[in-house]
Design a protein around this motif. Structure first.
Motif, mmCIF file in Angstrom:
data_model
loop_
_atom_site.group_PDB
_atom_site.id
_atom_site.type_symbol
_atom_site.label_atom_id
_atom_site.label_comp_id
_atom_site.label_asym_id
_atom_site.label_seq_id
_atom_site.Cartn_x
_atom_site.Cartn_y
_atom_site.Cartn_z
ATOM 1 N N GLN A 69 0.830 -1.206 0.000
ATOM 2 C CA GLN A 69 0.000 0.000 0.000
ATOM 3 C C GLN A 69 0.863 1.254 0.000
ATOM 4 O OE1 GLN A 69 -3.850 0.545 2.231
ATOM 5 N NE2 GLN A 69 -2.558 1.836 3.523
ATOM 6 N N THR A 70 1.934 1.242 0.785
ATOM 7 C CA THR A 70 2.837 2.390 0.823
ATOM 8 C C THR A 70 3.429 2.660 -0.556
ATOM 9 O OG1 THR A 70 3.387 1.950 3.140
ATOM 10 C CG2 THR A 70 4.909 3.329 1.895
ATOM 11 N N TRP A 71 3.826 1.580 -1.242
ATOM 12 C CA TRP A 71 4.374 1.738 -2.597
ATOM 13 C C TRP A 71 3.329 2.330 -3.534
ATOM 14 C CZ3 TRP A 71 2.651 -0.448 -7.155
ATOM 15 C CH2 TRP A 71 3.473 -0.223 -8.278
ATOM 16 N N MET A 72 2.074 1.861 -3.451
ATOM 17 C CA MET A 72 1.038 2.382 -4.338
ATOM 18 C C MET A 72 0.807 3.869 -4.092
ATOM 19 S SD MET A 72 -1.872 -0.595 -4.807
ATOM 20 C CE MET A 72 -2.300 -0.739 -3.065
ATOM 21 N N ILE A 73 0.776 4.267 -2.819
ATOM 22 C CA ILE A 73 0.543 5.678 -2.503
ATOM 23 C C ILE A 73 1.709 6.538 -2.970
ATOM 24 C CG2 ILE A 73 0.256 7.321 -0.619
ATOM 25 C CD1 ILE A 73 -1.253 5.136 0.892
ATOM 26 N N ALA A 135 -6.787 -1.037 4.832
ATOM 27 C CA ALA A 135 -6.234 0.261 4.455
ATOM 28 C C ALA A 135 -5.712 1.014 5.676
ATOM 29 C CB ALA A 135 -7.297 1.084 3.733
ATOM 30 N N VAL A 136 -6.479 0.987 6.771
ATOM 31 C CA VAL A 136 -6.037 1.655 7.999
ATOM 32 C C VAL A 136 -4.802 0.962 8.562
ATOM 33 C CG1 VAL A 136 -6.689 2.226 10.367
ATOM 34 C CG2 VAL A 136 -8.343 2.510 8.506
ATOM 35 N N ASP A 198 1.097 -5.598 13.795
ATOM 36 C CA ASP A 198 -0.026 -4.851 14.359
ATOM 37 C C ASP A 198 -1.324 -5.145 13.615
ATOM 38 O OD1 ASP A 198 1.716 -3.612 16.144
ATOM 39 O OD2 ASP A 198 2.189 -2.017 14.731
ATOM 40 N N ILE A 199 -1.594 -6.414 13.320
ATOM 41 C CA ILE A 199 -2.801 -6.722 12.554
ATOM 42 C C ILE A 199 -4.066 -6.492 13.371
ATOM 43 C CG2 ILE A 199 -1.587 -8.379 11.106
ATOM 44 C CD1 ILE A 199 -2.867 -10.612 12.648
ATOM 45 N N TRP A 200 -3.926 -6.343 14.694
ATOM 46 C CA TRP A 200 -5.101 -6.035 15.508
ATOM 47 C C TRP A 200 -5.707 -4.689 15.112
ATOM 48 C CZ3 TRP A 200 -4.624 -1.520 18.178
ATOM 49 C CH2 TRP A 200 -3.324 -1.068 18.432
ATOM 50 N N THR A 205 -10.508 -1.827 13.683
ATOM 51 C CA THR A 205 -11.110 -0.914 12.707
ATOM 52 C C THR A 205 -12.350 -1.543 12.093
ATOM 53 O OG1 THR A 205 -8.961 0.072 12.175
ATOM 54 C CG2 THR A 205 -10.733 0.372 10.582
ATOM 55 N N ALA A 206 -12.250 -2.814 11.713
ATOM 56 C CA ALA A 206 -13.395 -3.510 11.118
ATOM 57 C C ALA A 206 -14.540 -3.630 12.119
ATOM 58 C CB ALA A 206 -12.969 -4.891 10.630
#
Length: 232
Positions: A69-73, A135-136, A198-200, A205-206
């Motif tokens: 995601q960081t690369w895409m942004i 995403a978060v 930190d997948i929690w 968030t969900a």
């Protein structure tokens, strides 16, 4: 004559399979089929010598990584194969036990959510909070590790279930809050003490999104909102 109470006698007309909504069955079959393929490949039944690495290959192709995601942004490039990760990561689990736990919760909570909100709302809750949770997670985590499995979708259903229970005057609110609070505390403790990443963040968030979306997805919510707009 038998002294057996009629209520204790087995119902021979009952369905041999647990009656679940079609969408729940579709999700369970997808998760079970994926795990069955991984197991068969690990046993050398399919895939040949490369079959032992199928789970790892699936993680790399369909799992969600914050670094992606960081690369895409940063690059402002959003190729479809990476965008797909927001939807595909719940299908790939770290192991069979991880998948079985997800399936058990989806079966129970999915049936309840479909009964209270309908299968359309259930589909939204299974997809949207998990994608936004990923995403978060990608924005807040350090960029290490993979996000795998349907746990965020399960937490979204927990959030929706909690809102539904709270709206029912027949349900004890204190017990509902205690049950959900205990579940979340256990999930957070597990994440902080055992999980390497930190997948929690995605899970909580969900959960919050599931609880927030439940009122809008409840039967008649759109009609009530339209009525309020017309009154204004």
């Amino acid at each position: 004559m038998s002294d057996t109470d009629p209520e204790d006698r087995p119902d021979h007309n009952a369905a041999p399979v647990l009656p679940l909504p079609g969408l729940v069955w579709a999700m369970l079959l997808a998760l079970a089929g994926t795990e069955a393929a991984f197991w068969a490949a690990a046993q050398g039944l399919i895939g040949g010598p490369a079959g032992t690495g199928w789970r790892l290959i699936a993680v790399e192709r369909f799992g969600f990584a914050a670094a992606v995601q960081t690369w895409m942004i940063d690059s402002r490039q959003f190729p479809p194969e990476h965008m797909l990760r927001y939807l595909s990561y719940p299908l790939v689990h770290a192991g069979a036990l991880h998948a079985l736990l997800s399936m058990a919760f989806i079966a129970a909570l999915g049936k309840s959510t479909a009964a209270s909100h309908g299968q359309g709302a259930l589909a939204v809750l299974l997809v949207v909070p998990g994608a936004l949770g990923a995403a978060v997670f990608g924005l807040l985590t350090s960029g290490q590790g993979w996000l795998l499995g349907a746990t965020p979708a399960v937490l979204a259903l927990v959030g929706a279930w909690g809102w539904t229970q709270w709206q029912d005057p027949r349900k004890p609110h204190r017990a509902t809050l205690g049950l959900i609070g205990g579940f979340l505390i256990a999930r957070l403790a597990f994440g902080l003490l055992i999980e390497p990443t930190d997948i929690w963040i995605a899970d909580l968030t969900a959960f919050a999104l599931g609880a927030a979306m439940a009122p809008a997805l409840a039967p008649g919510a759109a009609r009530r909102a339209l009525h309020r707009l017309r009154q204004r």
